[in-house]
Write a protein that holds these residues in place. Structure first.
Motif, short mmCIF file in Angstrom:
data_model
loop_
_atom_site.label_atom_id
_atom_site.label_comp_id
_atom_site.label_asym_id
_atom_site.label_seq_id
_atom_site.Cartn_x
_atom_site.Cartn_y
_atom_site.Cartn_z
N ASP A 1 0.83 -1.21 0.00
CA ASP A 1 0.00 0.00 0.00
C ASP A 1 0.86 1.26 0.00
N ALA A 2 2.04 1.18 0.63
CA ALA A 2 2.95 2.34 0.61
C ALA A 2 3.45 2.60 -0.81
N VAL A 3 3.77 1.53 -1.53
CA VAL A 3 4.23 1.71 -2.92
C VAL A 3 3.07 2.20 -3.79
N ALA A 4 1.87 1.65 -3.55
CA ALA A 4 0.70 2.07 -4.33
C ALA A 4 0.42 3.55 -4.12
N SER A 5 0.61 4.00 -2.90
CA SER A 5 0.34 5.42 -2.61
C SER A 5 1.41 6.29 -3.28
N ALA A 6 2.67 5.83 -3.31
CA ALA A 6 3.73 6.58 -4.03
C ALA A 6 3.42 6.61 -5.53
N GLU A 7 2.84 5.52 -6.03
CA GLU A 7 2.50 5.46 -7.47
C GLU A 7 1.39 6.48 -7.78
N ARG A 8 0.39 6.55 -6.88
CA ARG A 8 -0.71 7.50 -7.12
C ARG A 8 -0.19 8.94 -7.14
N ALA A 9 0.85 9.20 -6.32
CA ALA A 9 1.38 10.57 -6.23
C ALA A 9 2.37 10.88 -7.35
N SER A 10 2.66 9.90 -8.19
CA SER A 10 3.69 10.07 -9.23
C SER A 10 3.05 9.99 -10.61
N ALA A 11 3.72 10.59 -11.58
CA ALA A 11 3.24 10.44 -12.96
C ALA A 11 3.69 9.10 -13.53
N ALA A 12 4.58 8.42 -12.81
CA ALA A 12 5.15 7.15 -13.29
C ALA A 12 4.36 5.96 -12.72
#
Ligand SMILES: NC(=O)c1ccc[n+]([C@@H]2O[C@H](COP(=O)([O-])OP(=O)(O)OC[C@H]3O[C@@H](n4cnc5c(N)ncnc54)[C@H](O)[C@@H]3O)[C@@H](O)[C@H]2O)c1
Length: 379
Positions: free
Chosen positions: A101-112
């Motif tokens: 979930d931490a990686v998923a949240s970083a993904e949501r905050a990123s254009a990548a």
């Protein structure tokens, strides 16, 4: 496309070769052991770095493979996504649902975007099986068997980090069986509940060396799953019995089309229609109609890193969504989490139970101390 790799050990070579075969340019690599980064960099004309921070400051790569030990995946993925680069995470993508979930949240905050290596979704047999099952062409799945029967001798656990929750995150369920588990879930869809047993019969580890699970799927299909590191004649096998026949893949570390078979269900009614006596041996089988599995064959693409990386780069170039996103692998991590939770607590676990506050959300060993795990797993 320009690409980079963090972690220059064994599996990084498969990433580098696959990127080269797909026509991508490997521009930067990093390893905390400088000699390893230097060796891979020299082979591909890339720049060598001593860690991900240094690499990210220098690179213009759009996609970065993470091929480090599993305990470092989540932190590196978050760092790479925060730098606006896409990440291809080796399996297991993370060690817990909290990390996922931490990686998923970083993904949501990123254009990548974040992708995961599960190469067995990408061989031609797996692609055909998923497509035909999804369209109902092979019948409705009812019963499945998923086996990862591998062998790792006691000496495999000699490195200090192996065999420990901190170093490996889990046993063969997480580290080895996860390949077939991911393919099983990819083929059968969402699972609903698991009742599992995990035992430590022989190897010097903190977790299991064998695990077994009974699984019920949302569709009503049922499966057994076994993961072992004690099995001298190794095999990886998925068998799915549908209303239309038996689909099976039988390999060890990677399949090609020859490792897949489909046996259509004998069709006594059709045999009778054709004037064949269905009671005569062979007549019902002879009347099964078109062989949908054989008819779907095309190019034989083995299930390896090259297959997945080629598809990923093709998808990115074409602006298509790629199959093996981080989000698409969450059911697999949920399955692994539930298997440990069920084995350690001795109770069935439903997928719906795995909410944020669940005792096994933060770690596959749950909030259980090692003495209790030992008591549960040692027979
Ligand atoms: N998909 C597959 O079939 C497959 C097969 C084997 C391994 N793997 C996975 O690949 C990953 C790596 O496995 P391996 O066998 O290559 O391990 P390895 O130990 O051979 O290589 C890992 C490398 O990462 C480096 N490293 C460690 N921490 C780092 C960090 N923070 N930053 C940069 N470098 C770091 C190490 O120095 C080492 O060179 C694991 O997640 C493993 O499960 C996948």
């Amino acid at each position: 496309m320009k690409v980079a790799i963090v972690g220059c050990g064994n599996i990084s070579r498969r990433h580098a070769e696959s990127y080269a075969a797909a026509g991508a340019e490997l521009v930067d690599v990093a390893d905390i052991v400088p000699a390893k980064a230097a060796e891979l960099a020299a082979k591909y004309g890339a720049r060598a770095h001593s860690d991900a921070t240094q690499l990210l400051a220098a690179t213009d790569a759009e996609l970065i493979s993470v091929a480090t030990p599993p305990g470092s995946h989540a932190e590196l993925a978050v760092q790479i996504l925060a730098a606006g680069r896409s990440v291809l995470l080796e399996k297991p993508p993370v060690l817990s649902l909290a990390e996922m979930d931490a990686v998923a949240s970083a993904e949501r905050a990123s254009a990548a975007s974040a992708y995961v290596v599960f190469q067995h979704r990408h061989g031609s047999g797996g692609v055909r099986a998923a497509d035909l099952l999804r369209r109902g062409v092979l019948g409705v799945p009812q019963v499945a068997v998923c086996e990862t029967l591998w062998f790792r001798p006691r000496s495999y656990f000699d490195p200090e980090w192996r065999g420990t929750w901190v170093g490996e995150g889990g046993g063969p369920t997480l580290g080895h069986g996860i390949h077939q588990i991911d393919l099983l879930l990819h083929l059968l869809g969402p699972w609903r509940s698991i009742q599992a047993t995990a035992v430590r019969l022989d190897r010097p580890v903190e977790f299991e060396d064998v695990s077994m699970a009974s699984v019920v799927f949302e569709s009503g299909a049922v499966a057994t799953v076994i993961n072992s590191l004690l099995s001298p004649r190794e095999l990886s096998r998925i068998r799915i019995d549908t209303t239309g026949g038996t689909l099976e893949v039988n390999h060890v570390y990677g399949y090609s089309d020859a490792d897949w078979t489909f046996h259509a269900v004998p069709d006594a009614a059709r045999a009778a229609q054709l004037g064949l006596n269905p009671g005569v041996p062979g007549n019902a089988e002879a009347a099964t109609g078109p062989d949908q599995w054989a008819d779907s064959a095309g190019d034989d693409v083995p299930s390896n890193h090259e297959a997945q990386i080629q598809r990923l780069l093709d998808d990115l170039a074409a602006g298509r969504s790629h199959d093996t996103t981080l989000a698409s692998t969450r059911p697999t991590m949920e399955f692994v989490t539930a298997l440990y939770a069920s084995a350690v607590t001795g109770t069935p676990v439903r997928r719906a139970d795995l909410v944020t506050g669940h005792p096994f959300y933060r770690a596959l060993r749950g909030d259980v101390d090692q003495d209790r795990i030992d008591a549960m797993m040692r027979i």
